[in-house]
Design a protein around this motif. Structure first.
Motif, short mmCIF file in Angstrom:
data_model
loop_
_atom_site.label_atom_id
_atom_site.label_comp_id
_atom_site.label_asym_id
_atom_site.label_seq_id
_atom_site.Cartn_x
_atom_site.Cartn_y
_atom_site.Cartn_z
N GLN A 1 -5.49 8.66 -15.64
CA GLN A 1 -6.70 7.99 -15.54
C GLN A 1 -7.05 9.71 -14.06
N PRO A 2 -6.79 10.10 -14.27
CA PRO A 2 -7.26 11.13 -12.93
C PRO A 2 -8.82 11.00 -12.22
N LEU A 3 -8.68 10.86 -11.19
CA LEU A 3 -10.30 10.97 -10.76
C LEU A 3 -11.04 11.98 -10.18
N VAL A 4 -11.98 11.94 -10.66
CA VAL A 4 -13.14 13.03 -10.69
C VAL A 4 -14.20 13.52 -9.28
N VAL A 5 -13.95 14.08 -8.31
CA VAL A 5 -14.76 13.86 -7.50
C VAL A 5 -15.11 15.50 -7.19
N ASP A 6 -16.57 15.56 -7.14
CA ASP A 6 -17.31 16.83 -7.02
C ASP A 6 -17.12 17.47 -6.17
N GLN A 7 -16.91 16.79 -4.85
CA GLN A 7 -16.96 17.23 -3.34
C GLN A 7 -16.44 17.51 -3.29
N PRO A 8 -15.36 19.03 -2.21
CA PRO A 8 -14.19 19.11 -1.72
C PRO A 8 -13.50 17.89 -0.56
N GLU A 9 -14.55 17.91 -0.02
CA GLU A 9 -14.61 17.06 1.49
C GLU A 9 -14.31 15.19 1.46
N ALA A 10 -14.71 15.49 -0.06
CA ALA A 10 -14.50 13.51 -0.80
C ALA A 10 -13.01 13.50 -0.81
N VAL A 11 -12.63 13.69 -0.87
CA VAL A 11 -11.04 14.09 -2.08
C VAL A 11 -10.18 13.04 -1.55
N VAL A 12 -9.63 14.05 0.35
CA VAL A 12 -9.09 12.80 0.32
C VAL A 12 -9.45 11.15 0.83
N SER A 13 -10.31 11.34 0.81
CA SER A 13 -10.42 9.37 1.02
C SER A 13 -10.37 8.93 -0.42
N ALA A 14 -10.56 10.09 -1.33
CA ALA A 14 -11.47 9.34 -3.02
C ALA A 14 -9.26 8.47 -2.94
N HIS B 1 -11.29 25.90 2.23
CA HIS B 1 -11.59 25.98 3.43
C HIS B 1 -11.84 24.23 3.23
N LEU B 2 -12.56 23.56 2.39
CA LEU B 2 -13.03 22.35 3.26
C LEU B 2 -12.51 21.64 2.94
N LEU B 3 -10.94 21.75 1.53
CA LEU B 3 -10.11 20.59 0.81
C LEU B 3 -8.75 20.64 2.10
N MET C 1 0.76 -1.19 -0.08
CA MET C 1 -0.02 -0.32 -0.30
C MET C 1 0.99 1.37 -0.26
N ASN C 2 0.65 2.05 -0.94
CA ASN C 2 1.36 3.61 -0.78
C ASN C 2 0.68 4.15 -0.16
N LYS C 3 1.72 4.82 1.18
CA LYS C 3 1.43 6.00 1.99
C LYS C 3 1.45 6.73 1.40
N ILE C 4 0.07 7.88 1.70
CA ILE C 4 0.21 9.35 1.67
C ILE C 4 0.08 10.31 2.99
N ARG C 5 1.74 10.68 1.60
CA ARG C 5 1.93 11.59 3.59
C ARG C 5 1.24 13.42 3.77
N SER C 6 1.71 13.82 2.60
CA SER C 6 1.12 14.84 1.41
C SER C 6 0.61 14.76 0.77
N ILE C 7 -0.05 16.31 0.33
CA ILE C 7 -1.12 16.04 -1.18
C ILE C 7 -0.89 17.51 -1.40
N CYS C 8 -0.80 17.48 -2.38
CA CYS C 8 -0.01 18.99 -3.57
C CYS C 8 -1.55 19.47 -4.11
N VAL C 9 -1.84 20.90 -3.84
CA VAL C 9 -3.38 21.19 -4.28
C VAL C 9 -2.74 22.33 -5.20
#
Length: 203
Positions: free
Chosen positions: A168-181, A26-28, A1-9
């Motif tokens: 294959q980029p993911l498309v997520v409509d709700q910003p609060e759902a981005v991290v879980s995706a 703000h939500l993201l 499993m690849n560990k997610i330690r940081s996310i670039c926005v």
């Protein structure tokens, strides 16, 4: 499993014409912090950029801002930049983009302008060339990225994207759902996020 330690926005240094964009920032930022993940972003303290950083900071998250020296007083204020946990000032845009890539385990595009498009497209290009397998997400707030997604589909249909399985980029409509995706995508992909070395060696 690849560990997610940081996310670039990647996102706009302007607020846009609809307050929903600032709210999404703000939500993201908040959700990144609550997941215990570091935010890596372009260092701006205005517009959506500022909203993402503010959302993360207010939720107790760690924030790394990477900004070229010539943009410090355009996209930010020096006093506001002192509130970041880590500030990296680069000499140019090229250095900024490479550092953002190296310090990040996933990439998200919120609404923005030409610079935002250029950044996320470059990340997709590097994925297509086998340089990485890090998750890529379009945070499709209010359908903002629909024209871009249509263009990508058109490119594939017309035969100009020959390695679409690598992009294959993911498309997520709700910003609060981005991290879980992102977490789900990282857990499902056993390929090292750094990419395939034999392909990188040919670049």
């Amino acid at each position: 499993m690849n560990k997610i330690r940081s996310i670039c926005v990647y996102c706009g240094s302007s607020p846009g014409r609809d307050e929903v964009y600032i709210k999404a920032g703000h939500l993201l930022g908040h959700s990144i912090a609550k997941a215990g993940v570091r935010l890596v972003y372009g260092g701006g303290t205005k517009g959506i950029m500022g909203a993402v950083a503010d959302g993360a900071r207010r939720a107790g998250g760690k924030v790394t801002g990477i900004i070229p020296r010539f943009l410090m007083n355009k996209e930010a204020t020096e006093s506001a930049l002192t509130r970041l946990d880590e500030l990296i000032v680069t000499d140019n845009m090229h250095e900024r983009k490479h550092l953002m890539f190296e310090k990040s385990d996933a990439f998200v595009a919120l609404p923005g302008g030409i610079g935002t498009v250029e950044e996320i497209v470059e990340i997709m290009t590097w994925a297509q060339l086998g340089h990485h397998r890090k998750p890529i997400v379009f945070a499709n707030v209010k359908g903002f990225w629909d024209p871009m997604l249509t263009l990508l589909d058109h490119m594939k249909t017309e035969g100009f994207v020959h390695t679409s399985h690598l992009v294959q980029p993911l498309v997520v409509d709700q910003p609060e759902a981005v991290v879980s995706a992102i977490m789900v995508a990282a857990g499902a992909d056993s390929t090292p996020t750094e990419g395939v070395q034999s392909v990188i060696d040919k670049m």
